[in-house]
Design a protein around this motif. Sequence first.
Motif, PDB file in Angstrom:
ATOM      1  N   SER A   1       0.809  -1.220   0.000  1.00  0.00           N
ATOM      2  CA  SER A   1       0.000   0.000   0.000  1.00  0.00           C
ATOM      3  C   SER A   1       0.843   1.272   0.000  1.00  0.00           C
ATOM      4  CB  SER A   1      -0.932   0.010   1.218  1.00  0.00           C
ATOM      5  OG  SER A   1      -0.191   0.006   2.426  1.00  0.00           O
ATOM      6  N   VAL A   2       2.166   1.136   0.103  1.00  0.00           N
ATOM      7  CA  VAL A   2       3.040   2.313   0.056  1.00  0.00           C
ATOM      8  C   VAL A   2       2.964   2.926  -1.335  1.00  0.00           C
ATOM      9  CG1 VAL A   2       5.417   3.133   0.216  1.00  0.00           C
ATOM     10  CG2 VAL A   2       4.571   1.420   1.833  1.00  0.00           C
ATOM     11  N   ARG A   3       2.773   4.226  -1.411  1.00  0.00           N
ATOM     12  CA  ARG A   3       2.514   4.875  -2.695  1.00  0.00           C
ATOM     13  C   ARG A   3       3.768   5.572  -3.218  1.00  0.00           C
ATOM     14  NH1 ARG A   3      -2.306   8.467  -2.855  1.00  0.00           N
ATOM     15  NH2 ARG A   3      -2.963   7.376  -4.744  1.00  0.00           N
ATOM     16  N   PHE A   4       3.835   5.735  -4.524  1.00  0.00           N
ATOM     17  CA  PHE A   4       4.994   6.354  -5.164  1.00  0.00           C
ATOM     18  C   PHE A   4       4.561   7.139  -6.389  1.00  0.00           C
ATOM     19  CE2 PHE A   4       4.423   2.079  -6.767  1.00  0.00           C
ATOM     20  CZ  PHE A   4       4.577   2.188  -8.144  1.00  0.00           C
ATOM     21  N   ALA A   5       5.359   8.140  -6.723  1.00  0.00           N
ATOM     22  CA  ALA A   5       5.049   9.018  -7.852  1.00  0.00           C
ATOM     23  C   ALA A   5       5.543   8.409  -9.153  1.00  0.00           C
ATOM     24  CB  ALA A   5       5.700  10.384  -7.648  1.00  0.00           C
ATOM     25  N   THR A   6       4.739   8.568 -10.182  1.00  0.00           N
ATOM     26  CA  THR A   6       5.146   8.167 -11.529  1.00  0.00           C
ATOM     27  C   THR A   6       4.612   9.197 -12.511  1.00  0.00           C
ATOM     28  OG1 THR A   6       5.067   6.394 -13.187  1.00  0.00           O
ATOM     29  CG2 THR A   6       3.138   6.634 -11.771  1.00  0.00           C
ATOM     30  N   THR A   7       5.440   9.596 -13.462  1.00  0.00           N
ATOM     31  CA  THR A   7       5.063  10.662 -14.391  1.00  0.00           C
ATOM     32  C   THR A   7       5.436  10.260 -15.810  1.00  0.00           C
ATOM     33  OG1 THR A   7       5.553  12.285 -12.646  1.00  0.00           O
ATOM     34  CG2 THR A   7       5.231  13.133 -14.874  1.00  0.00           C
ATOM     35  N   ALA A   8       4.498  10.426 -16.731  1.00  0.00           N
ATOM     36  CA  ALA A   8       4.747  10.094 -18.134  1.00  0.00           C
ATOM     37  C   ALA A   8       5.793  11.025 -18.718  1.00  0.00           C
ATOM     38  CB  ALA A   8       3.445  10.189 -18.932  1.00  0.00           C
ATOM     39  N   GLU A   9       6.597  10.493 -19.620  1.00  0.00           N
ATOM     40  CA  GLU A   9       7.691  11.261 -20.187  1.00  0.00           C
ATOM     41  C   GLU A   9       7.205  12.516 -20.917  1.00  0.00           C
ATOM     42  OE1 GLU A   9       7.361   8.064 -19.958  1.00  0.00           O
ATOM     43  OE2 GLU A   9       9.256   6.964 -19.992  1.00  0.00           O
TER      44      GLU A   9
ATOM     45  N   ILE B   1      11.008   3.118  -3.142  1.00  0.00           N
ATOM     46  CA  ILE B   1       9.552   2.980  -3.135  1.00  0.00           C
ATOM     47  C   ILE B   1       9.110   2.338  -1.822  1.00  0.00           C
ATOM     48  CG2 ILE B   1       7.614   1.730  -4.184  1.00  0.00           C
ATOM     49  CD1 ILE B   1       8.988   2.122  -6.898  1.00  0.00           C
ATOM     50  N   GLY B   2       9.765   1.243  -1.441  1.00  0.00           N
ATOM     51  CA  GLY B   2       9.411   0.560  -0.208  1.00  0.00           C
ATOM     52  C   GLY B   2       9.571   1.437   1.024  1.00  0.00           C
ATOM     53  N   GLN B   3      10.540   2.342   0.991  1.00  0.00           N
ATOM     54  CA  GLN B   3      10.775   3.245   2.109  1.00  0.00           C
ATOM     55  C   GLN B   3       9.819   4.430   2.127  1.00  0.00           C
ATOM     56  OE1 GLN B   3      14.913   4.173   1.380  1.00  0.00           O
ATOM     57  NE2 GLN B   3      15.649   2.545   2.738  1.00  0.00           N
ATOM     58  N   GLY B   4       8.981   4.540   1.100  1.00  0.00           N
ATOM     59  CA  GLY B   4       8.033   5.649   1.024  1.00  0.00           C
ATOM     60  C   GLY B   4       8.638   6.958   0.563  1.00  0.00           C
ATOM     61  N   LYS B   5       9.844   6.907   0.004  1.00  0.00           N
ATOM     62  CA  LYS B   5      10.534   8.141  -0.360  1.00  0.00           C
ATOM     63  C   LYS B   5      10.193   8.646  -1.763  1.00  0.00           C
ATOM     64  CE  LYS B   5      14.232   7.473   2.905  1.00  0.00           C
ATOM     65  NZ  LYS B   5      15.654   7.191   3.151  1.00  0.00           N
ATOM     66  N   LEU B   6       9.332   7.924  -2.464  1.00  0.00           N
ATOM     67  CA  LEU B   6       8.834   8.406  -3.742  1.00  0.00           C
ATOM     68  C   LEU B   6       7.371   8.840  -3.644  1.00  0.00           C
ATOM     69  CD1 LEU B   6      11.470   7.120  -4.840  1.00  0.00           C
ATOM     70  CD2 LEU B   6      10.192   6.525  -6.883  1.00  0.00           C
ATOM     71  N   ASP B   7       6.874   8.952  -2.433  1.00  0.00           N
ATOM     72  CA  ASP B   7       5.516   9.454  -2.233  1.00  0.00           C
ATOM     73  C   ASP B   7       5.576  10.983  -2.186  1.00  0.00           C
ATOM     74  OD1 ASP B   7       2.965  10.141  -1.537  1.00  0.00           O
ATOM     75  OD2 ASP B   7       2.812   8.775   0.168  1.00  0.00           O
TER      76      ASP B   7
END
Length: 308
Positions: A182-190, A272-278
């Motif tokens: 359930s840890v969330r992370f940012a993703t952005t289209a090029e 991601i697992g550490q939550g640092k891309l949220d």
Amino acid sequence: MTTNIKVTGTVAILGGTGDIGLHISRIFLTEYRKQFPVVRITTRNLESPKAQELKKLGAELHKTSESFDNVLSGIDVVVNALPTTIPDDVKTELAAAVARANPKVYFLSEFGVDYRLNEFDGYEHFDWRHKRAITAQTKAALEGKRTKLILLVTGMFLGWLFTPGLGIDIENNVYTPLGSGSVRFATTAEDDIARSIAQLAILSLDPETASTVPTDIRIAGQIVSHEEVRDAVARVKGVPKGEIRSRSLEQFNNNLKANPNDNVLDYIWVLIGQGKLDFSGENANELVNPGQSLWKWKTVEDQLRDSL
């Protein structure tokens, strides 16, 4: 997509036929051509299909080996999309050339995760070590200059999301987060990264809005978790929700520390697992694309539908 044309400028895109550079070049040459009527692009091979495509769209092509002073002469905005592994003497010359050209805006080659939050003490991926060194060198070279330096981080490239290495296996419908799914992370289209660069350039060139643009900026086209990616796959492909197979974050990270490697996705998987891309608590989405009034951020579901 339309934008009000309050300012215009010239732009140079260094490495404009590379992985992210090509997206940036296309967006400037199409959606933002009226705001940037002059688009200079450097590339290793002027005759490559990608270079010729950009030339047909109106780009001024220059070889990467050409003098940076020539490429940057009279340019308002410089976008560095070169790999961080270019030789050290080239990095030094580029920083000096940017200082001599003194453009209004300079985007460093960031465009990815926010490595400033890393805790890979003694085993950080070489790409991030290079970025730290380039940033320090560039800031020193630009001290006292008018140039606004922008470091844009974007989370995961959406186009990379389904490649092996992040625990997302849509073919077998198995999802393997490090730690909680359930840890969330940012993703952005090029392409959305490219649009954000163009918008930040416009805001920085306009005296009325220039002060609203910080040096360090995050954007996040969508913030998702492994569980949410799994659910999107189920909706788009019409299959049952896949299996979540969590792995030990601590064990994986300890193994990476003991056996560092060149695969940046292993390191991103840990972040991601550490939550640092949220990036949900801090991002500039409303600055670059208020209320999605300029474009709709591409989502994981959009990416999935495009790939089917």
